[in-house]
Design a protein around this motif. Structure first.
Motif, mmCIF file in Angstrom:
data_model
loop_
_atom_site.group_PDB
_atom_site.id
_atom_site.type_symbol
_atom_site.label_atom_id
_atom_site.label_comp_id
_atom_site.label_asym_id
_atom_site.label_seq_id
_atom_site.Cartn_x
_atom_site.Cartn_y
_atom_site.Cartn_z
ATOM 1 N N LEU A 49 0.760 -1.226 0.008
ATOM 2 C CA LEU A 49 -0.005 0.015 -0.129
ATOM 3 C C LEU A 49 0.809 1.438 0.007
ATOM 4 C CD1 LEU A 49 -2.693 -1.148 2.618
ATOM 5 C CD2 LEU A 49 -2.837 -1.064 0.071
ATOM 6 N N LEU A 50 1.929 1.204 0.666
ATOM 7 C CA LEU A 50 2.920 2.453 0.710
ATOM 8 C C LEU A 50 3.670 2.637 -0.487
ATOM 9 C CD1 LEU A 50 4.434 1.887 4.355
ATOM 10 C CD2 LEU A 50 2.762 3.585 3.767
ATOM 11 N N THR A 51 3.848 1.704 -1.189
ATOM 12 C CA THR A 51 4.667 1.742 -2.403
ATOM 13 C C THR A 51 3.695 2.288 -3.566
ATOM 14 O OG1 THR A 51 6.035 -0.124 -1.897
ATOM 15 C CG2 THR A 51 5.892 0.623 -4.072
ATOM 16 N N THR A 52 2.558 1.867 -3.447
ATOM 17 C CA THR A 52 1.618 2.413 -4.438
ATOM 18 C C THR A 52 1.388 3.784 -4.439
ATOM 19 O OG1 THR A 52 0.479 0.326 -4.607
ATOM 20 C CG2 THR A 52 -0.590 2.157 -5.182
ATOM 21 N N GLN A 53 1.359 4.375 -3.119
ATOM 22 C CA GLN A 53 1.079 5.839 -2.833
ATOM 23 C C GLN A 53 2.468 6.386 -3.143
ATOM 24 O OE1 GLN A 53 -1.610 7.409 -2.359
ATOM 25 N NE2 GLN A 53 -2.742 5.467 -2.310
ATOM 26 N N ILE A 54 3.717 6.042 -3.076
ATOM 27 C CA ILE A 54 4.902 6.725 -3.277
ATOM 28 C C ILE A 54 5.167 6.775 -4.772
ATOM 29 C CG2 ILE A 54 7.442 6.411 -3.155
ATOM 30 C CD1 ILE A 54 7.067 5.275 -0.455
ATOM 31 N N GLN A 55 4.780 5.896 -5.445
ATOM 32 C CA GLN A 55 4.762 5.836 -7.190
ATOM 33 C C GLN A 55 3.932 6.831 -7.436
ATOM 34 O OE1 GLN A 55 3.999 1.682 -8.008
ATOM 35 N NE2 GLN A 55 6.223 1.066 -8.030
ATOM 36 N N LEU A 56 2.894 6.838 -7.007
ATOM 37 C CA LEU A 56 1.865 7.937 -7.475
ATOM 38 C C LEU A 56 2.299 9.503 -7.305
ATOM 39 C CD1 LEU A 56 -1.605 6.498 -6.507
ATOM 40 C CD2 LEU A 56 -0.851 6.815 -8.952
ATOM 41 N N TYR A 57 3.005 9.600 -6.084
ATOM 42 C CA TYR A 57 3.309 10.841 -5.895
ATOM 43 C C TYR A 57 4.809 11.289 -6.385
ATOM 44 C CZ TYR A 57 5.970 14.445 -3.063
ATOM 45 O OH TYR A 57 6.873 15.291 -2.380
ATOM 46 N N LEU A 58 5.553 10.480 -6.829
ATOM 47 C CA LEU A 58 6.773 10.565 -7.606
ATOM 48 C C LEU A 58 6.375 11.212 -9.225
ATOM 49 C CD1 LEU A 58 9.238 7.811 -6.520
ATOM 50 C CD2 LEU A 58 9.123 10.296 -5.727
ATOM 51 N N LEU B 172 2.520 9.741 5.103
ATOM 52 C CA LEU B 172 1.607 8.510 4.855
ATOM 53 C C LEU B 172 1.165 8.212 6.278
ATOM 54 C CD1 LEU B 172 3.595 6.601 2.066
ATOM 55 C CD2 LEU B 172 1.588 8.088 1.622
ATOM 56 N N VAL B 173 0.195 8.097 6.701
ATOM 57 C CA VAL B 173 -0.118 7.506 8.193
ATOM 58 C C VAL B 173 -1.417 6.512 7.769
ATOM 59 C CG1 VAL B 173 0.366 9.769 8.999
ATOM 60 C CG2 VAL B 173 -2.049 9.382 8.268
ATOM 61 N N PRO B 174 -1.576 5.577 8.670
ATOM 62 C CA PRO B 174 -2.813 4.806 8.701
ATOM 63 C C PRO B 174 -4.102 5.577 8.861
ATOM 64 C CG PRO B 174 -1.174 3.835 10.196
ATOM 65 C CD PRO B 174 -0.814 5.189 9.666
ATOM 66 N N ALA B 175 -5.158 5.238 7.924
ATOM 67 C CA ALA B 175 -6.368 5.983 7.996
ATOM 68 C C ALA B 175 -7.386 5.843 9.334
ATOM 69 C CB ALA B 175 -7.349 5.493 6.807
ATOM 70 N N ASP C 20 3.637 19.219 -1.378
ATOM 71 C CA ASP C 20 3.550 18.619 -0.167
ATOM 72 C C ASP C 20 2.205 17.855 -0.176
ATOM 73 O OD1 ASP C 20 5.896 19.584 0.811
ATOM 74 O OD2 ASP C 20 5.055 21.160 1.894
ATOM 75 N N GLN C 21 2.243 16.544 0.246
ATOM 76 C CA GLN C 21 1.116 15.841 0.087
ATOM 77 C C GLN C 21 0.936 14.874 1.318
ATOM 78 O OE1 GLN C 21 0.457 13.225 -3.105
ATOM 79 N NE2 GLN C 21 -0.788 14.737 -4.475
ATOM 80 N N PHE C 22 -0.309 14.835 1.757
ATOM 81 C CA PHE C 22 -0.773 13.849 2.943
ATOM 82 C C PHE C 22 -1.841 12.807 2.627
ATOM 83 C CE2 PHE C 22 -3.882 14.069 6.505
ATOM 84 C CZ PHE C 22 -3.223 12.693 7.029
ATOM 85 N N VAL C 23 -1.246 11.663 2.853
ATOM 86 C CA VAL C 23 -2.496 10.626 2.221
ATOM 87 C C VAL C 23 -2.691 9.675 3.646
ATOM 88 C CG1 VAL C 23 -2.440 8.505 0.708
ATOM 89 C CG2 VAL C 23 -1.307 10.585 -0.063
ATOM 90 N N ARG C 24 -3.844 9.351 3.497
ATOM 91 C CA ARG C 24 -4.419 8.252 4.555
ATOM 92 C C ARG C 24 -4.222 6.855 3.972
ATOM 93 N NH1 ARG C 24 -7.476 12.677 5.475
ATOM 94 N NH2 ARG C 24 -7.558 13.505 7.508
ATOM 95 N N ILE C 25 -3.579 5.934 4.700
ATOM 96 C CA ILE C 25 -3.538 4.597 3.783
ATOM 97 C C ILE C 25 -4.544 3.596 4.479
ATOM 98 C CG2 ILE C 25 -1.867 2.558 3.825
ATOM 99 C CD1 ILE C 25 -0.887 5.215 2.248
ATOM 100 N N ARG C 26 -5.171 2.936 3.693
ATOM 101 C CA ARG C 26 -6.374 1.933 3.994
ATOM 102 C C ARG C 26 -6.401 0.927 3.136
ATOM 103 N NH1 ARG C 26 -11.111 3.272 6.557
ATOM 104 N NH2 ARG C 26 -10.885 5.366 6.164
ATOM 105 N N ASP C 27 -6.549 -0.235 3.779
ATOM 106 C CA ASP C 27 -6.417 -1.687 3.326
ATOM 107 C C ASP C 27 -8.250 -1.743 2.701
ATOM 108 O OD1 ASP C 27 -6.209 -4.012 2.408
ATOM 109 O OD2 ASP C 27 -5.816 -5.136 4.206
ATOM 110 N N LYS C 28 -8.397 -1.849 1.585
ATOM 111 C CA LYS C 28 -9.697 -1.975 1.132
ATOM 112 C C LYS C 28 -10.121 -3.387 1.323
ATOM 113 C CE LYS C 28 -9.563 1.830 -2.145
ATOM 114 N NZ LYS C 28 -9.853 2.257 -3.603
ATOM 115 N N ILE D 179 5.188 7.657 7.981
ATOM 116 C CA ILE D 179 6.232 7.558 6.928
ATOM 117 C C ILE D 179 6.611 8.801 6.300
ATOM 118 C CG2 ILE D 179 6.938 6.091 5.160
ATOM 119 C CD1 ILE D 179 6.728 4.301 7.750
ATOM 120 N N VAL D 180 7.416 9.281 6.279
ATOM 121 C CA VAL D 180 7.752 10.512 5.694
ATOM 122 C C VAL D 180 8.629 10.405 4.711
ATOM 123 C CG1 VAL D 180 8.518 12.828 6.268
ATOM 124 C CG2 VAL D 180 7.185 11.543 7.993
#
Length: 269
Positions: free
Chosen positions: A75-84, A99-102, A127-135, A258-259
């Motif tokens: 889940l973290l890697t997916t959000q990092i790739q989108l950010y980059l 990145l923080v848990p939702a 700067d971006q702030f994303v909540r990580i959630r396992d659907k 995770i920063v």
């Protein structure tokens, strides 16, 4: 006395002789030795079983923790790739992704305090702030807190995501000739002989070069290309969030996240 009776003849059915006096002293009789040994063996067997159960439980916990880390890392890697991919289109030189848990921060109006401070100071960064959630996972109150309150897990995940160091910028070890020259310079110029007399060590004679050294002056290339160098740092850090409640009062909430920090430097090649 009747001579026919005489002495009794020896027989094969004689009883065994009793133990000697010395043998009875060397091995004292202990009526409780057999009983205590039985219970001791029972305790040892139970301890062995308990050790096996604990080892098996630790193995299962390790496997479960590894599987959970794999899921969170995905889940973290997916959000990092989108950010980059989005950062490359902005043209900015710096950026931060948090990145923080939702489940750890469900307030939708919560904003990292660092982002607000940068905005107030006029710092322009992506700067971006994303909540990580396992659907696909559970959605109970404690199921997806993950590294929000677990600093060890946050540091472990950040260590997995941290990029490997660039070997091109690593300092090279000294050359063999330079190491030998340094070792020769460190040796004393004189030493003492067998009889304690001081003797001098002959210094190498410098000979003139056979071919005259030519001085090569650097030539600047007309088409010099500028290349951007991107440095990325991933770390686990306690993040402070600022939010406003229903009564208009500002509150703070904190937890581990995770920063990811990006910095683009321009350099000449």
């Amino acid at each position: 006395m009747d001579s026919k009776q005489g002495f009794p003849s020896p027989s094969n059915d004689e009883e065994p002789a009793p133990p000697s006096y010395n043998d009875s002293l060397s091995t004292p009789y202990n009526p409780t030795s057999t009983t205590s040994q039985y219970y001791s063996q029972q305790i040892q067997s139970q301890l062995h079983t308990l050790t096996t159960q604990i080892s098996s439980l630790k193995t299962q916990q390790s496997l479960l923790a590894h599987a959970q880390d794999e899921k969170i890392l995905s889940l973290l890697t997916t959000q990092i790739q989108l950010y980059l991919s989005t950062f490359a289109k902005t043209g900015l030189r710096k950026g931060t992704l948090i990145l923080v848990p939702a489940k750890g921060l469900e307030e939708q109006n919560a904003v990292p305090a660092d982002f607000e401070d940068k905005k107030r100071e006029g710092v322009v960064e992506y700067d971006q702030f994303v909540r990580i959630r396992d659907k696909e996972g559970s959605h109970d109150g404690e199921g997806e807190l993950w590294f929000w309150n677990d600093e060890d897990m946050a540091r472990r995940l950040a260590g997995y995501l941290k990029p490997a160091p660039d070997l091109k910028n690593a300092p090279l070890p000294p050359r063999k000739n330079e190491a030998q020259a340094a070792a020769a310079a460190a040796e004393p110029s004189s030493s003492r002989g067998f009889w304690g007399r001081k003797r001098s060590v002959a210094k190498p004679v410098e000979r003139p070069p056979l071919v005259e050294d030519r001085k090569i002056e650097p030539v600047e290339m007309p088409n010099e290309v500028e290349q951007d160098k991107i440095s990325m740092n991933v770390k686990a850090d306690e993040v402070v969030f600022r939010l406003e409640n229903d009564f208009g009062v500002f509150e703070t909430r904190r937890g581990f996240g995770i920063v990811l920090e990006l910095h683009v430097k321009q350099q000449k090649r």
